[in-house]
Structure formats: C-alpha cells, structure tokens
Design a protein around this motif. Structure first.
Motif, PDB file in Angstrom:
ATOM      1  N   GLY A   1      -0.633  -7.400   8.106  1.00  0.00           N
ATOM      2  CA  GLY A   1      -1.341  -6.230   7.594  1.00  0.00           C
ATOM      3  C   GLY A   1      -2.468  -5.790   8.498  1.00  0.00           C
ATOM      4  N   ARG A   2      -3.585  -5.384   7.879  1.00  0.00           N
ATOM      5  CA  ARG A   2      -4.750  -4.930   8.642  1.00  0.00           C
ATOM      6  C   ARG A   2      -5.953  -5.867   8.444  1.00  0.00           C
ATOM      7  NH1 ARG A   2      -1.143  -2.029   9.268  1.00  0.00           N
ATOM      8  NH2 ARG A   2      -1.009   0.151   9.868  1.00  0.00           N
ATOM      9  N   ASP A   3      -5.996  -6.503   7.241  1.00  0.00           N
ATOM     10  CA  ASP A   3      -7.182  -7.289   6.857  1.00  0.00           C
ATOM     11  C   ASP A   3      -6.802  -8.678   6.379  1.00  0.00           C
ATOM     12  OD1 ASP A   3      -5.812  -6.531   4.603  1.00  0.00           O
ATOM     13  OD2 ASP A   3      -7.603  -6.275   3.375  1.00  0.00           O
ATOM     14  N   VAL A   4      -5.635  -9.168   6.804  1.00  0.00           N
ATOM     15  CA  VAL A   4      -5.186 -10.464   6.287  1.00  0.00           C
ATOM     16  C   VAL A   4      -6.118 -11.573   6.790  1.00  0.00           C
ATOM     17  CG1 VAL A   4      -3.287 -12.114   6.121  1.00  0.00           C
ATOM     18  CG2 VAL A   4      -2.793  -9.662   6.130  1.00  0.00           C
TER      19      VAL A   4
ATOM     20  N   LEU B   1      -3.906   9.058  14.396  1.00  0.00           N
ATOM     21  CA  LEU B   1      -4.655   9.449  13.200  1.00  0.00           C
ATOM     22  C   LEU B   1      -4.825   8.241  12.275  1.00  0.00           C
ATOM     23  CD1 LEU B   1      -5.939  11.572  11.355  1.00  0.00           C
ATOM     24  CD2 LEU B   1      -3.673  12.026  10.411  1.00  0.00           C
ATOM     25  N   ARG B   2      -3.730   7.483  12.063  1.00  0.00           N
ATOM     26  CA  ARG B   2      -3.828   6.315  11.176  1.00  0.00           C
ATOM     27  C   ARG B   2      -4.732   5.236  11.759  1.00  0.00           C
ATOM     28  NH1 ARG B   2       0.200   3.359   8.724  1.00  0.00           N
ATOM     29  NH2 ARG B   2       1.817   3.825  10.240  1.00  0.00           N
ATOM     30  N   ASP B   3      -4.684   5.053  13.083  1.00  0.00           N
ATOM     31  CA  ASP B   3      -5.603   4.097  13.738  1.00  0.00           C
ATOM     32  C   ASP B   3      -7.039   4.440  13.395  1.00  0.00           C
ATOM     33  OD1 ASP B   3      -3.558   2.830  15.042  1.00  0.00           O
ATOM     34  OD2 ASP B   3      -4.102   3.533  17.051  1.00  0.00           O
TER      35      ASP B   3
ATOM     36  N   LEU C   1      -8.252   6.352  10.921  1.00  0.00           N
ATOM     37  CA  LEU C   1      -8.588   6.193   9.499  1.00  0.00           C
ATOM     38  C   LEU C   1      -8.686   4.717   9.117  1.00  0.00           C
ATOM     39  CD1 LEU C   1      -6.219   8.940   8.016  1.00  0.00           C
ATOM     40  CD2 LEU C   1      -8.704   9.074   8.232  1.00  0.00           C
ATOM     41  N   ASP C   2      -7.744   3.893   9.599  1.00  0.00           N
ATOM     42  CA  ASP C   2      -7.712   2.472   9.209  1.00  0.00           C
ATOM     43  C   ASP C   2      -8.889   1.698   9.823  1.00  0.00           C
ATOM     44  OD1 ASP C   2      -5.353   3.090   7.916  1.00  0.00           O
ATOM     45  OD2 ASP C   2      -4.040   2.174   9.408  1.00  0.00           O
ATOM     46  N   SER C   3      -9.368   2.137  11.008  1.00  0.00           N
ATOM     47  CA  SER C   3     -10.438   1.381  11.678  1.00  0.00           C
ATOM     48  C   SER C   3     -11.830   1.831  11.263  1.00  0.00           C
ATOM     49  CB  SER C   3     -10.363   1.541  13.197  1.00  0.00           C
ATOM     50  OG  SER C   3      -9.077   1.465  13.633  1.00  0.00           O
ATOM     51  N   THR C   4     -11.938   3.046  10.707  1.00  0.00           N
ATOM     52  CA  THR C   4     -13.283   3.550  10.415  1.00  0.00           C
ATOM     53  C   THR C   4     -13.603   3.544   8.917  1.00  0.00           C
ATOM     54  OG1 THR C   4     -12.440   5.804  10.358  1.00  0.00           O
ATOM     55  CG2 THR C   4     -13.374   5.057  12.453  1.00  0.00           C
ATOM     56  N   ARG C   5     -12.658   3.143   8.077  1.00  0.00           N
ATOM     57  CA  ARG C   5     -12.942   3.151   6.634  1.00  0.00           C
ATOM     58  C   ARG C   5     -13.997   2.092   6.326  1.00  0.00           C
ATOM     59  NH1 ARG C   5      -7.083   0.531   5.389  1.00  0.00           N
ATOM     60  NH2 ARG C   5      -7.679  -1.640   5.653  1.00  0.00           N
ATOM     61  N   GLU C   6     -14.661   2.287   5.158  1.00  0.00           N
ATOM     62  CA  GLU C   6     -15.761   1.370   4.821  1.00  0.00           C
ATOM     63  C   GLU C   6     -15.273   0.019   4.347  1.00  0.00           C
ATOM     64  OE1 GLU C   6     -18.857   2.793   2.121  1.00  0.00           O
ATOM     65  OE2 GLU C   6     -18.928   4.550   3.455  1.00  0.00           O
TER      66      GLU C   6
ATOM     67  N   VAL D   1      -7.912   0.142  -5.140  1.00  0.00           N
ATOM     68  CA  VAL D   1      -6.536  -0.146  -4.721  1.00  0.00           C
ATOM     69  C   VAL D   1      -6.511  -1.463  -3.948  1.00  0.00           C
ATOM     70  CG1 VAL D   1      -4.666   0.638  -3.192  1.00  0.00           C
ATOM     71  CG2 VAL D   1      -5.855   2.289  -4.654  1.00  0.00           C
ATOM     72  N   ARG D   2      -7.494  -1.660  -3.085  1.00  0.00           N
ATOM     73  CA  ARG D   2      -7.525  -2.884  -2.276  1.00  0.00           C
ATOM     74  C   ARG D   2      -7.723  -4.121  -3.155  1.00  0.00           C
ATOM     75  NH1 ARG D   2      -6.792  -1.336   2.543  1.00  0.00           N
ATOM     76  NH2 ARG D   2      -6.670  -3.506   3.170  1.00  0.00           N
ATOM     77  N   ARG D   3      -8.602  -4.003  -4.164  1.00  0.00           N
ATOM     78  CA  ARG D   3      -8.828  -5.159  -5.052  1.00  0.00           C
ATOM     79  C   ARG D   3      -7.512  -5.603  -5.690  1.00  0.00           C
ATOM     80  NH1 ARG D   3     -13.655  -2.785  -6.322  1.00  0.00           N
ATOM     81  NH2 ARG D   3     -12.785  -1.621  -8.065  1.00  0.00           N
TER      82      ARG D   3
ATOM     83  N   TYR E   1       0.838  -1.214   0.000  1.00  0.00           N
ATOM     84  CA  TYR E   1       0.000   0.000   0.000  1.00  0.00           C
ATOM     85  C   TYR E   1       0.869   1.259   0.000  1.00  0.00           C
ATOM     86  CZ  TYR E   1      -3.956  -3.051   0.604  1.00  0.00           C
ATOM     87  OH  TYR E   1      -4.900  -4.021   0.390  1.00  0.00           O
ATOM     88  N   ARG E   2       2.009   1.160   0.674  1.00  0.00           N
ATOM     89  CA  ARG E   2       2.927   2.307   0.673  1.00  0.00           C
ATOM     90  C   ARG E   2       3.507   2.537  -0.727  1.00  0.00           C
ATOM     91  NH1 ARG E   2       5.015   3.959   5.758  1.00  0.00           N
ATOM     92  NH2 ARG E   2       3.860   2.956   7.438  1.00  0.00           N
ATOM     93  N   ALA E   3       3.792   1.448  -1.449  1.00  0.00           N
ATOM     94  CA  ALA E   3       4.352   1.593  -2.799  1.00  0.00           C
ATOM     95  C   ALA E   3       3.326   2.203  -3.758  1.00  0.00           C
ATOM     96  CB  ALA E   3       4.824   0.233  -3.313  1.00  0.00           C
TER      97      ALA E   3
HETATM   98  O1   DC Z   1       1.588  -1.600   8.374  1.00  0.00           O
HETATM   99  P1   DC Z   1       1.883  -0.217   7.793  1.00  0.00           P
HETATM  100  O2   DC Z   1       1.880   0.857   8.815  1.00  0.00           O
HETATM  101  O3   DC Z   1       3.109  -0.202   6.959  1.00  0.00           O
HETATM  102  O4   DC Z   1       0.646   0.062   6.807  1.00  0.00           O
HETATM  103  C1   DC Z   1       0.551   1.230   6.065  1.00  0.00           C
HETATM  104  C2   DC Z   1      -0.895   1.545   5.751  1.00  0.00           C
HETATM  105  O5   DC Z   1      -1.392   0.628   4.795  1.00  0.00           O
HETATM  106  C3   DC Z   1      -1.840   1.506   6.934  1.00  0.00           C
HETATM  107  O6   DC Z   1      -2.085   2.794   7.438  1.00  0.00           O
HETATM  108  C4   DC Z   1      -3.104   0.913   6.391  1.00  0.00           C
HETATM  109  C5   DC Z   1      -2.702   0.252   5.102  1.00  0.00           C
HETATM  110  N1   DC Z   1      -2.807  -1.198   5.112  1.00  0.00           N
HETATM  111  C6   DC Z   1      -4.028  -1.732   4.790  1.00  0.00           C
HETATM  112  O7   DC Z   1      -4.980  -0.996   4.588  1.00  0.00           O
HETATM  113  N2   DC Z   1      -4.179  -3.069   4.678  1.00  0.00           N
HETATM  114  C7   DC Z   1      -3.153  -3.885   4.906  1.00  0.00           C
HETATM  115  N3   DC Z   1      -3.317  -5.222   4.772  1.00  0.00           N
HETATM  116  C8   DC Z   1      -1.886  -3.356   5.276  1.00  0.00           C
HETATM  117  C9   DC Z   1      -1.766  -1.990   5.394  1.00  0.00           C
END
Ligand code: DC
Length: 224
Positions: free
Chosen positions: A131-134, A181-183, A185-190, A110-112, A43-45
C-alpha cells in the motif's frame, strides 16, 4: 518437524502508483506461501461504493458510510474484494474509481475503518501487505519493510501495459498524467501521506525486471 516460513512476517511493501508493489507482493506470496493483501483495492472498493451511493468525499459523510460497509478482502496469493458479498475486484480499476480514489482514501474516517480491517487480516497468518502507509501506520512493527520507487516514465509505461490487460487501454502519456496527479495527492495529504518508513529498504525498480526485484527482496528477507 514444523514447516516454519523462511521469512519473518508480516512483510510491508509501500510505494507510489505502478511502482511494482502488487507484482512483487504476489510473486513473494507464491514463493513463500504467504497471503497477499493489496490494501489499495480496499480503498478502491470504498470509492466504488461511495460513488454508486452518491456519498461525497467528505469526512463526516463518509464516517458512517465507511463504518457500515460490508467490504471483505480475500487475501490469497492474489487479493479479491467482496462488496456486500459480491466480487467487485474486476471493477476496481475503472476510470471513475481511478480518478476519485485519492480523494476518498485521504479521509481520516475512511482510513480508520480500513486500517483496522487490514491489521486484522495481517494477524491471521504469514502475510504480505502492500500500500502507501503499511510500514508507517498499518504495521509499524513489521520486521521487513520494502519501499519501491521507479521513474514516472517507467511507471507510466507499466501502467499503460497493465491497463491494456485489464481491458482499459490507456496511452502512456495519459497514464503518466494520472500517476503524477495521484503521486501528488497521496504524498501531500495530511493523514498517512506516502513516504518510506525510516527502517524501510528502498528499491528503485526503474531498470530492474520483476525477477530481479523478487531476487533482491528474497535476499533482504534472508530467503535466497
Ligand atoms: O495501489 P493503488 O494504486 O491501487 O491505490 C489506490 C489508491 O488508494 C491510492 O491512490 C492511494 C490509496 N491508498 C492509500 O491511501 N493507502 C494504502 N495503504 C493503499 C492505497
């Protein structure tokens, strides 16, 4: 006699920023001889490429752009990312990427693209994906799912130390603001918000050393 890995695979590790996913994933990959894929780096790339090309964080604009990107993740005991054949791993923690990655990674298009690439890597052999959604989306059938948590103070202190090692010094207070802030955004996205899978083993790493977390994870895996 075949050399069967002692742990079932793939292994999913999820959790918020700086909760210790990569440290645990790399340590387990080394001990078990598995591949380690840090999906956050993918996702960073995408974010780095979009920022450089001036593509806004909008789903329609990113759909074509993300599908046409040449991003390769080389999973070994660590993860390296090639963008158009060039290793960009060391640029993926730059502040510009750090500040925008949650916006780009929230986009369904992007996620797809990324989830498809991540599943393909997980099928190549014994692998650990972080990751976040593995555990919830990428590999919902993974036989082992770990979800790491830690207090915001502990995570900010770790991130501040890591940032120094990456040559991007950041005070703990600033790291904490970024992390919170990232917590949020990452937890409340749809699409695919950060949350533990129902069958995940939750580990609070606040007061644990890396070695303690690794030992506990090996127990969960049945490899101790
Ligand atoms: O783990 P990280 O901090 O390098 O992740 C960067 C961002 O990528 C994080 O803010 C949310 C996103 N991310 C995601 O949406 N799904 C993942 N499986 C991994 C990361």
């Amino acid at each position: 006699m075949t050399n069967e890995p002692c742990a079932p695979w793939p292994i999913a590790i999820d959790g918020p920023a700086a909760s210790g996913k990569s440290s645990l994933g790399m340590a387990l990959a080394e001990r078990l001889g598995f591949l380690f894929l840090d999906t956050g780096l993918m996702y960073r790339a995408v974010t780095l490429a979009a920022l450089e090309a001036g593509v806004p964080a909008e789903d329609a604009a990113m759909a074509e752009f993300a599908a046409g990107l040449d991003i390769r993740a080389e999973a070994g005991t660590t993860t390296r990312i090639l963008l158009d054949g060039k290793d960009v791993t060391n640029r993926l923690r730059e502040p510009a990427v750090e500040h925008r990655v949650s916006d780009y990674s929230a986009l369904p298009s992007v996620r797809r693209a990324m989830v498809e690439a991540q599943r393909a890597i997980a099928q190549r052999g014994p692998a650990i994906l972080a990751g976040r959604d593995v555990g919830t989306v990428v590999l919902p059938d993974a036989p082992v799912k770990l979800f790491l948590e830690a207090s915001p103070e502990a995570r900010a202190a770790r991130r501040s130390l890591q940032a120094r090692r990456w040559g991007m010094a950041q005070e703990a207070a600033e790291a904490r603001r970024d992390i919170e802030l990232r917590d949020r955004l990452d937890s409340t996205r749809e699409t695919s918000p950060l949350r533990p899978a129902e069958d995940a083993v939750v580990i609070d790493t606040t007061d644990l050393t890396l070695e303690e977390v690794v030992r506990f994870a090996l127990e969960v895996l049945g490899c101790s």
